[in-house]
Design a protein around this motif. Sequence first.
Motif, PDB file in Angstrom:
ATOM      1  N   ILE A  44       0.847  -1.198   0.000  1.00  0.00           N
ATOM      2  CA  ILE A  44       0.000   0.000   0.000  1.00  0.00           C
ATOM      3  C   ILE A  44       0.882   1.248   0.000  1.00  0.00           C
ATOM      4  CG2 ILE A  44      -1.830   1.247   1.196  1.00  0.00           C
ATOM      5  CD1 ILE A  44      -2.655  -1.324   2.540  1.00  0.00           C
ATOM      6  N   TYR A  78       8.351   6.139  -3.548  1.00  0.00           N
ATOM      7  CA  TYR A  78       9.783   5.807  -3.584  1.00  0.00           C
ATOM      8  C   TYR A  78      10.078   4.513  -2.842  1.00  0.00           C
ATOM      9  CZ  TYR A  78      11.016  10.320  -5.527  1.00  0.00           C
ATOM     10  OH  TYR A  78      11.143  11.382  -6.362  1.00  0.00           O
ATOM     11  N   GLY A  81       7.431   2.105  -1.705  1.00  0.00           N
ATOM     12  CA  GLY A  81       6.513   1.012  -2.023  1.00  0.00           C
ATOM     13  C   GLY A  81       6.722   0.389  -3.392  1.00  0.00           C
ATOM     14  N   ILE A  89      -3.929   5.367  -3.671  1.00  0.00           N
ATOM     15  CA  ILE A  89      -5.131   6.179  -3.861  1.00  0.00           C
ATOM     16  C   ILE A  89      -5.007   7.073  -5.094  1.00  0.00           C
ATOM     17  CG2 ILE A  89      -5.950   6.225  -1.453  1.00  0.00           C
ATOM     18  CD1 ILE A  89      -4.418   8.879  -1.137  1.00  0.00           C
ATOM     19  N   ASP A  90      -3.804   7.123  -5.666  1.00  0.00           N
ATOM     20  CA  ASP A  90      -3.547   8.017  -6.799  1.00  0.00           C
ATOM     21  C   ASP A  90      -3.838   7.276  -8.114  1.00  0.00           C
ATOM     22  OD1 ASP A  90      -2.479   9.621  -8.772  1.00  0.00           O
ATOM     23  OD2 ASP A  90      -0.762  10.270  -7.547  1.00  0.00           O
ATOM     24  N   VAL A 139       3.020   4.212   3.237  1.00  0.00           N
ATOM     25  CA  VAL A 139       2.400   5.522   2.993  1.00  0.00           C
ATOM     26  C   VAL A 139       3.223   6.630   3.681  1.00  0.00           C
ATOM     27  CG1 VAL A 139       0.092   4.540   2.724  1.00  0.00           C
ATOM     28  CG2 VAL A 139       0.844   5.275   4.990  1.00  0.00           C
ATOM     29  N   THR A 148       4.625   9.680   6.040  1.00  0.00           N
ATOM     30  CA  THR A 148       4.542  10.079   7.447  1.00  0.00           C
ATOM     31  C   THR A 148       5.150  11.486   7.558  1.00  0.00           C
ATOM     32  OG1 THR A 148       6.545   8.747   7.767  1.00  0.00           O
ATOM     33  CG2 THR A 148       4.496   7.834   8.617  1.00  0.00           C
ATOM     34  N   PHE A 192      -2.078   9.342   7.407  1.00  0.00           N
ATOM     35  CA  PHE A 192      -1.977   8.403   6.267  1.00  0.00           C
ATOM     36  C   PHE A 192      -1.917   6.959   6.787  1.00  0.00           C
ATOM     37  CE2 PHE A 192      -0.304  12.399   4.726  1.00  0.00           C
ATOM     38  CZ  PHE A 192      -0.873  12.523   3.477  1.00  0.00           C
ATOM     39  N   THR A 225      -5.061   4.262   6.476  1.00  0.00           N
ATOM     40  CA  THR A 225      -4.714   2.996   5.814  1.00  0.00           C
ATOM     41  C   THR A 225      -5.055   1.816   6.717  1.00  0.00           C
ATOM     42  OG1 THR A 225      -2.960   4.068   4.560  1.00  0.00           O
ATOM     43  CG2 THR A 225      -2.813   1.676   4.792  1.00  0.00           C
ATOM     44  N   ARG A 272      -8.688   1.173   6.622  1.00  0.00           N
ATOM     45  CA  ARG A 272      -9.051   0.507   5.349  1.00  0.00           C
ATOM     46  C   ARG A 272      -8.696  -0.972   5.402  1.00  0.00           C
ATOM     47  NH1 ARG A 272      -7.328   4.924   1.612  1.00  0.00           N
ATOM     48  NH2 ARG A 272      -9.302   5.919   1.177  1.00  0.00           N
ATOM     49  N   GLU A 289      12.436   1.153   5.826  1.00  0.00           N
ATOM     50  CA  GLU A 289      13.015   1.196   4.485  1.00  0.00           C
ATOM     51  C   GLU A 289      14.309   1.991   4.523  1.00  0.00           C
ATOM     52  OE1 GLU A 289      13.822   0.128   1.223  1.00  0.00           O
ATOM     53  OE2 GLU A 289      11.840  -0.567   1.814  1.00  0.00           O
ATOM     54  N   CYS A 301      12.999  12.693   4.218  1.00  0.00           N
ATOM     55  CA  CYS A 301      13.189  12.037   5.506  1.00  0.00           C
ATOM     56  C   CYS A 301      14.026  12.823   6.507  1.00  0.00           C
ATOM     57  CB  CYS A 301      13.842  10.676   5.278  1.00  0.00           C
ATOM     58  SG  CYS A 301      12.922   9.642   4.132  1.00  0.00           S
TER      59      CYS A 301
HETATM   60  N1  LIG Z   1      11.810   8.290  -0.050  1.00  0.00           N
HETATM   61  C1  LIG Z   1      12.758   7.714   0.685  1.00  0.00           C
HETATM   62  O1  LIG Z   1      13.933   7.710   0.314  1.00  0.00           O
HETATM   63  C2  LIG Z   1      12.413   7.034   1.987  1.00  0.00           C
HETATM   64  C3  LIG Z   1      13.399   6.294   2.605  1.00  0.00           C
HETATM   65  C4  LIG Z   1      13.117   5.624   3.784  1.00  0.00           C
HETATM   66  C5  LIG Z   1      11.865   5.746   4.350  1.00  0.00           C
HETATM   67  N2  LIG Z   1      10.904   6.498   3.753  1.00  0.00           N
HETATM   68  C6  LIG Z   1       9.590   6.551   4.411  1.00  0.00           C
HETATM   69  O2  LIG Z   1       8.691   5.715   3.684  1.00  0.00           O
HETATM   70  C7  LIG Z   1       7.375   6.245   3.735  1.00  0.00           C
HETATM   71  C8  LIG Z   1       6.866   6.489   2.324  1.00  0.00           C
HETATM   72  O3  LIG Z   1       7.729   7.437   1.706  1.00  0.00           O
HETATM   73  P1  LIG Z   1       7.847   7.595   0.135  1.00  0.00           P
HETATM   74  O4  LIG Z   1       9.097   8.365  -0.101  1.00  0.00           O
HETATM   75  O5  LIG Z   1       7.683   6.297  -0.566  1.00  0.00           O
HETATM   76  O6  LIG Z   1       6.590   8.532  -0.150  1.00  0.00           O
HETATM   77  P2  LIG Z   1       5.943   8.882  -1.563  1.00  0.00           P
HETATM   78  O7  LIG Z   1       5.260  10.186  -1.388  1.00  0.00           O
HETATM   79  O8  LIG Z   1       6.959   8.727  -2.670  1.00  0.00           O
HETATM   80  O9  LIG Z   1       4.871   7.722  -1.785  1.00  0.00           O
HETATM   81  C9  LIG Z   1       3.766   7.554  -0.970  1.00  0.00           C
HETATM   82  C10 LIG Z   1       2.662   6.936  -1.805  1.00  0.00           C
HETATM   83  O10 LIG Z   1       1.574   6.655  -0.943  1.00  0.00           O
HETATM   84  C11 LIG Z   1       0.376   6.997  -1.610  1.00  0.00           C
HETATM   85  N3  LIG Z   1      -0.646   7.196  -0.609  1.00  0.00           N
HETATM   86  C12 LIG Z   1      -0.872   8.252   0.198  1.00  0.00           C
HETATM   87  N4  LIG Z   1      -1.899   8.011   1.039  1.00  0.00           N
HETATM   88  C13 LIG Z   1      -2.312   6.749   0.768  1.00  0.00           C
HETATM   89  C14 LIG Z   1      -3.336   5.930   1.281  1.00  0.00           C
HETATM   90  N5  LIG Z   1      -4.123   6.350   2.280  1.00  0.00           N
HETATM   91  N6  LIG Z   1      -3.488   4.702   0.767  1.00  0.00           N
HETATM   92  C15 LIG Z   1      -2.694   4.268  -0.236  1.00  0.00           C
HETATM   93  N7  LIG Z   1      -1.709   5.003  -0.777  1.00  0.00           N
HETATM   94  C16 LIG Z   1      -1.529   6.224  -0.271  1.00  0.00           C
HETATM   95  C17 LIG Z   1       0.728   8.210  -2.424  1.00  0.00           C
HETATM   96  O11 LIG Z   1      -0.182   8.416  -3.496  1.00  0.00           O
HETATM   97  C18 LIG Z   1       2.141   7.847  -2.900  1.00  0.00           C
HETATM   98  O12 LIG Z   1       2.095   7.138  -4.121  1.00  0.00           O
HETATM   99  C19 LIG Z   1       7.468   7.504   4.596  1.00  0.00           C
HETATM  100  O13 LIG Z   1       7.224   7.140   5.923  1.00  0.00           O
HETATM  101  C20 LIG Z   1       8.932   7.911   4.443  1.00  0.00           C
HETATM  102  O14 LIG Z   1       9.385   8.660   5.555  1.00  0.00           O
HETATM  103  C21 LIG Z   1      11.149   7.135   2.570  1.00  0.00           C
END
Ligand SMILES: NC(=O)c1ccc[n+]([C@@H]2O[C@H](COP(=O)([O-])OP(=O)(O)OC[C@H]3O[C@@H](n4cnc5c(N)ncnc54)[C@H](O)[C@@H]3O)[C@@H](O)[C@H]2O)c1
Length: 294
Positions: free
Chosen positions: A17, A21, A23, A42-43, A93, A95, A107, A111, A114, A162, A270
């Motif tokens: 879900i 970046y 998921g 959701i997008d 999702v 944070t 978020f 989720t 859901r 992650e 982050c």
């Molecule tokens: N980007 C990084 O390098 C990285 C690294 C480590 C940890 N994180 C952590 O991982 C988590 C996700 O970060 P990300 O970078 O992948 O974010 P992102 O914004 O790239 O992706 C999040 C996705 O979640 C979707 N989304 C939002 N609300 C939703 C819902 N209710 N149900 C389903 N989908 C939903 C969005 O449409 C989006 O596609 C965060 O907690 C972030 O801190 C990110």
Amino acid sequence: MSLIRTISEKTAHVGVIGLGYVGLPLAVTAAERGFAVTGLDIDQAKIERLSAGRSYIDAVPDDRLQNVTAAGRFGGTTDFTRLSGCDVIVICVPTPLNAQREPDLTFVTTTAERIARHISAQTLVILESTTFPGTTHDTLRPLLVQSGLALDRDIFTAFSPEREDPGNTRFNTATIPKIVAGDGETAGALAEAFYKGVVDEVVRVRTTQTAEAIKITENVFRAVNIAMVNELKLVFDAMDIDIWEVIDGAATKPFGYMPFYPGPGLGGHCIPIDPYYLAWKARSYDVPTRFIEL
Ligand SMILES: NC(=O)c1ccc[n+]([C@@H]2O[C@H](COP(=O)([O-])OP(=O)(O)OC[C@H]3O[C@@H](n4cnc5c(N)ncnc54)[C@H](O)[C@@H]3O)[C@@H](O)[C@H]2O)c1
């Protein structure tokens, strides 16, 4: 068949879900390693792009996406009823912080609600979103109970942070060691079995709180060191000393030093955000985090 067996034999169906970046690379890697994966977001625009075989994440080239789609092991959807067919559900999702710079867990909580509406018995739910210690146990679990299913008997919960490093070509999702913990022995064993099927190295720790603390520690460490080296640059500039030569010299020390380099400061999803998650949580224990906040 038992859940541990379906996971170990990779006949478990995986739902990821949040296809950002974190998921999307996880979903595609799990599919490449043999799991059937449904990606949920959701997008609608993202799902349409994925269905057309076009990725929006550099770490996942189109051909990788197209290969797992053609093999029937990956598909994206906005239909959350599909969660009912998943044996493993991974939450990726956002944070973010709210306007008061406090953790915004909405978020995660929406989720979880859901998931509770659609989850079946014998499912492992893993949180991957970065968050403060206690979120999996104290926030996620109570919301999953709304399903009417029993924790630790029908539903098992785990946390695995992650460690994406967007743009880094030396590592990818499969080659970065993965921290894993479950709430209880069974959940820990299930989560360990799942990630062993997806990544090369799994590092299991005892509690989800510990796993959450590890992730926050890594990012606080980075934030503090980047801030420090930027301050050192200003100091050494004023003294007409070359900071780069200083860092290269210090980096010859084979222990107790790790080079950080001056730059435009903190950026990305982050590092500027996660330390506030820990500072906020520490307040409820009356422990000041002056250093982190500085
Ligand atoms: N980007 C990084 O390098 C990285 C690294 C480590 C940890 N994180 C952590 O991982 C988590 C996700 O970060 P990300 O970078 O992948 O974010 P992102 O914004 O790239 O992706 C999040 C996705 O979640 C979707 N989304 C939002 N609300 C939703 C819902 N209710 N149900 C389903 N989908 C939903 C969005 O449409 C989006 O596609 C965060 O907690 C972030 O801190 C990110």
